[in-house]
Design a protein around this motif. Structure first.
Motif, short mmCIF file in Angstrom:
data_model
loop_
_atom_site.label_atom_id
_atom_site.label_comp_id
_atom_site.label_asym_id
_atom_site.label_seq_id
_atom_site.Cartn_x
_atom_site.Cartn_y
_atom_site.Cartn_z
N VAL A 77 -0.09 2.41 -5.60
CA VAL A 77 1.16 2.37 -4.82
C VAL A 77 1.53 0.90 -4.70
CG1 VAL A 77 2.27 2.94 -2.62
CG2 VAL A 77 0.45 4.42 -3.53
N PRO A 78 2.58 0.46 -5.39
CA PRO A 78 2.91 -0.98 -5.47
C PRO A 78 2.94 -1.69 -4.12
CG PRO A 78 4.27 0.25 -6.99
CD PRO A 78 3.53 1.27 -6.17
N GLU A 79 3.56 -1.05 -3.12
CA GLU A 79 3.70 -1.72 -1.83
C GLU A 79 2.37 -1.79 -1.05
OE1 GLU A 79 5.50 2.46 -1.32
OE2 GLU A 79 5.32 0.90 -2.86
N LEU A 80 1.36 -1.07 -1.49
CA LEU A 80 0.05 -1.07 -0.81
C LEU A 80 -1.03 -1.82 -1.58
CD1 LEU A 80 -0.14 2.65 0.42
CD2 LEU A 80 0.64 0.64 1.71
N ARG A 81 -0.78 -2.08 -2.84
CA ARG A 81 -1.82 -2.61 -3.73
C ARG A 81 -2.47 -3.88 -3.19
NH1 ARG A 81 -0.21 -3.21 -9.88
NH2 ARG A 81 -0.24 -0.93 -9.56
N ASP A 82 -1.68 -4.79 -2.67
CA ASP A 82 -2.21 -6.08 -2.24
C ASP A 82 -2.73 -6.07 -0.80
OD1 ASP A 82 -1.60 -7.18 -4.71
OD2 ASP A 82 0.43 -7.77 -4.07
N HIS A 83 -2.67 -4.92 -0.16
CA HIS A 83 -3.15 -4.80 1.21
C HIS A 83 -4.54 -4.14 1.23
CE1 HIS A 83 0.73 -6.10 2.86
NE2 HIS A 83 1.27 -5.41 1.86
N THR A 84 -5.15 -4.05 2.40
CA THR A 84 -6.50 -3.48 2.50
C THR A 84 -6.54 -2.32 3.48
OG1 THR A 84 -7.36 -4.77 4.39
CG2 THR A 84 -7.35 -5.86 2.22
N GLY A 85 -7.65 -1.64 3.48
CA GLY A 85 -7.83 -0.51 4.38
C GLY A 85 -7.91 -0.89 5.84
N LEU A 86 -7.98 -2.18 6.14
CA LEU A 86 -7.96 -2.63 7.53
C LEU A 86 -6.54 -2.65 8.10
CD1 LEU A 86 -10.47 -5.64 7.40
CD2 LEU A 86 -10.88 -3.34 8.33
N GLU A 87 -5.57 -2.59 7.21
CA GLU A 87 -4.18 -2.65 7.64
C GLU A 87 -3.63 -1.25 7.86
OE1 GLU A 87 -1.87 -5.83 5.47
OE2 GLU A 87 -3.73 -5.87 4.30
N GLU A 88 -2.76 -1.13 8.84
CA GLU A 88 -2.29 0.19 9.29
C GLU A 88 -1.61 0.98 8.18
OE1 GLU A 88 0.50 2.18 12.80
OE2 GLU A 88 0.20 0.01 12.71
N ALA A 89 -0.83 0.32 7.35
CA ALA A 89 -0.10 1.05 6.32
C ALA A 89 -1.06 1.73 5.34
CB ALA A 89 0.84 0.10 5.57
N VAL A 90 -2.07 1.01 4.92
CA VAL A 90 -3.05 1.57 3.99
C VAL A 90 -3.88 2.63 4.69
CG1 VAL A 90 -5.04 1.08 2.53
CG2 VAL A 90 -3.13 -0.53 2.61
N GLY A 137 -18.02 4.72 -0.32
CA GLY A 137 -17.58 4.03 -1.51
C GLY A 137 -16.26 4.53 -2.07
N CYS A 138 -15.53 3.63 -2.68
CA CYS A 138 -14.38 3.96 -3.51
C CYS A 138 -14.50 3.08 -4.76
CB CYS A 138 -13.05 3.75 -2.78
SG CYS A 138 -12.70 2.05 -2.30
N THR A 139 -13.49 2.98 -5.54
CA THR A 139 -13.62 2.25 -6.80
C THR A 139 -13.92 0.77 -6.59
OG1 THR A 139 -12.08 3.79 -7.85
CG2 THR A 139 -12.52 1.72 -8.99
N GLY A 140 -13.06 0.10 -5.81
CA GLY A 140 -13.22 -1.34 -5.65
C GLY A 140 -13.65 -1.81 -4.27
N GLY A 141 -13.74 -0.89 -3.31
CA GLY A 141 -14.16 -1.27 -1.96
C GLY A 141 -13.10 -2.01 -1.17
N LYS A 142 -11.81 -1.71 -1.48
CA LYS A 142 -10.73 -2.44 -0.83
C LYS A 142 -9.84 -1.56 0.03
CE LYS A 142 -6.71 -5.34 -1.98
NZ LYS A 142 -5.95 -5.97 -3.09
N HIS A 143 -9.56 -0.34 -0.43
CA HIS A 143 -8.59 0.51 0.26
C HIS A 143 -9.25 1.71 0.95
CE1 HIS A 143 -6.01 -1.43 -2.96
NE2 HIS A 143 -5.35 -1.75 -1.85
N ARG A 144 -9.57 2.73 0.15
CA ARG A 144 -10.03 4.01 0.69
C ARG A 144 -11.32 3.90 1.49
NH1 ARG A 144 -9.71 6.89 -5.08
NH2 ARG A 144 -10.38 4.75 -5.57
N SER A 145 -12.32 3.26 0.90
CA SER A 145 -13.62 3.18 1.58
C SER A 145 -13.51 2.41 2.89
CB SER A 145 -14.65 2.54 0.67
OG SER A 145 -14.30 1.21 0.35
N VAL A 146 -12.68 1.38 2.91
CA VAL A 146 -12.52 0.57 4.12
C VAL A 146 -11.86 1.40 5.23
CG1 VAL A 146 -11.40 -1.46 5.11
CG2 VAL A 146 -12.45 -1.59 2.83
N ALA A 147 -10.79 2.10 4.88
CA ALA A 147 -10.09 2.91 5.87
C ALA A 147 -10.99 4.03 6.41
CB ALA A 147 -8.82 3.50 5.25
N ILE A 148 -11.72 4.68 5.51
CA ILE A 148 -12.61 5.77 5.92
C ILE A 148 -13.74 5.22 6.79
CG2 ILE A 148 -14.29 7.47 5.09
CD1 ILE A 148 -11.46 8.41 4.69
N ALA A 149 -14.31 4.08 6.41
CA ALA A 149 -15.41 3.49 7.18
C ALA A 149 -14.97 3.15 8.60
CB ALA A 149 -15.94 2.24 6.47
N GLU A 150 -13.79 2.62 8.73
CA GLU A 150 -13.28 2.28 10.06
C GLU A 150 -13.07 3.52 10.91
OE1 GLU A 150 -12.57 -0.65 11.61
OE2 GLU A 150 -13.45 -1.80 9.94
#
Length: 307
Positions: free
Chosen positions: A217-230, A271-284
């Motif tokens: 998702v282009p608008e989410l790619r550069d953000h992380t799972g710590l951010e509300e949008a992701v 875990g997710c692929t890169g440890g940036k989006h899904r895994s971070v959001a789920i862990a939180e």
């Protein structure tokens, strides 16, 4: 020979330390060989004590002074005395009195067991008793009992391990010397990227790759799972709530059992692929649910920022 006495800090009045200022928790562990001293020592380490094994009695006062000066974690120090030490003396009561005269308040733990139990334990590991010499096991045990007779009489806590297994003995020590916070299971929810490898210390491994990847998702790619949008994007996906709820329930139902068995740290790897989006959001989110269940949990993100 007169035992040398170390100099105490400037705030010690008349060479005696004020126990209220000292705040040094000293435990002296002794007892019969085969009684469980090593298990007691490990249990004390588990609840935050700095353990000094096989310490000569002549150095007890010096060790107490060092613990006082070091501060921090060393303020909780356990000294384990063993008759196998060449510097062992029968005057444990005198050594403890010397500590008390200087303002320390040591607690003496004596581990004991029936002769028959001690004999079985030595035979099971095919070891001779340290005081056995050319005699029988029973002779060594009898000699040690005689040597430690006064120490047993002076002990603050006597733990008879005859009918305790290792876990039961450990729990007994923790009940005596650990606060409630120390005894609690501490849970780390660790996010990671599968492409960087599995965490070697993981107790549970959760795979969040079944969820759509915000990377695409282009608008989410550069953000992380710590951010509300992701986070919102990930948690709103079909199956995400059930995934988190299921694992929160599993961890919550097994945590008391882990605590009873002496496990103090639990690592839940997400875990997710890169440890940036899904895994971070789920862990939180998983961490938040565990805290709502009054479990001691915190989130950590191993691979965040690695890309």
């Amino acid at each position: 020979m007169t035992e040398s006495v170390p100099d105490f800090p400037d705030d010690a009045v008349g060479g005696v330390v004020d126990p209220n200022e000292l705040a040094t928790d000293l435990v002296v562990v002794t007892g019969l060989s085969g009684g469980g001293r090593s298990t007691v020592a490990r249990a004390l380490e588990n609840v935050g004590f700095y353990v000094v094994d096989n310490l000569p009695q002549a150095l007890m006062l010096d060790m107490a002074q060092l613990a006082f000066e070091a501060g921090g974690a060393a303020r909780r120090t356990a000294m384990v005395l063993d008759v196998r030490s060449r510097a062992f003396s029968t005057d444990l009561a005198g050594a403890v009195r010397a500590l008390k005269d200087r303002g320390f308040l040591p607690r003496v733990v004596f581990v004991d067991a029936d002769d028959e139990v001690l004999i079985r334990r030595f035979e099971s590991v095919r070891r001779s008793h340290p005081l056995q010499g050319d005699g029988r096991l029973a002779d060594g045990i009898a000699a040690e009992r005689k040597l430690l007779e006064e120490a047993r009489e002076q002990a603050d806590v006597i733990i008879d391990t005859s009918h305790l297994n290792v876990n039961q003995l450990r729990r007994r020590v923790e009940e005596l010397f650990a606060g409630e916070d120390v005894l609690r299971l501490r849970i780390t929810v660790l996010s990671f990227g599968f492409k960087y490898g599995l965490p070697p210390d993981a107790d549970y491994v959760l795979d969040a790759r079944f969820l759509p990847n915000p990377f695409w998702v282009p608008e989410l790619r550069d953000h992380t799972g710590l951010e509300e949008a992701v986070s919102t994007y990930v948690l709103d996906q079909e199956g995400a709530d059930q995934f988190v709820n299921t694992y929160a329930g599993l961890i919550g139902s097994t945590a008391p059992g882990f605590e009873r068995e002496g496990k103090r740290y639990l690592t839940v790897a997400v875990g997710c692929t890169g440890g940036k989006h899904r895994s971070v959001a789920i862990a939180e989110e998983l961490t938040a649910q565990l805290r709502d269940m009054r479990l001691s949990a915190h989130a950590s993100h191993r691979d965040l920022g690695r890309e």
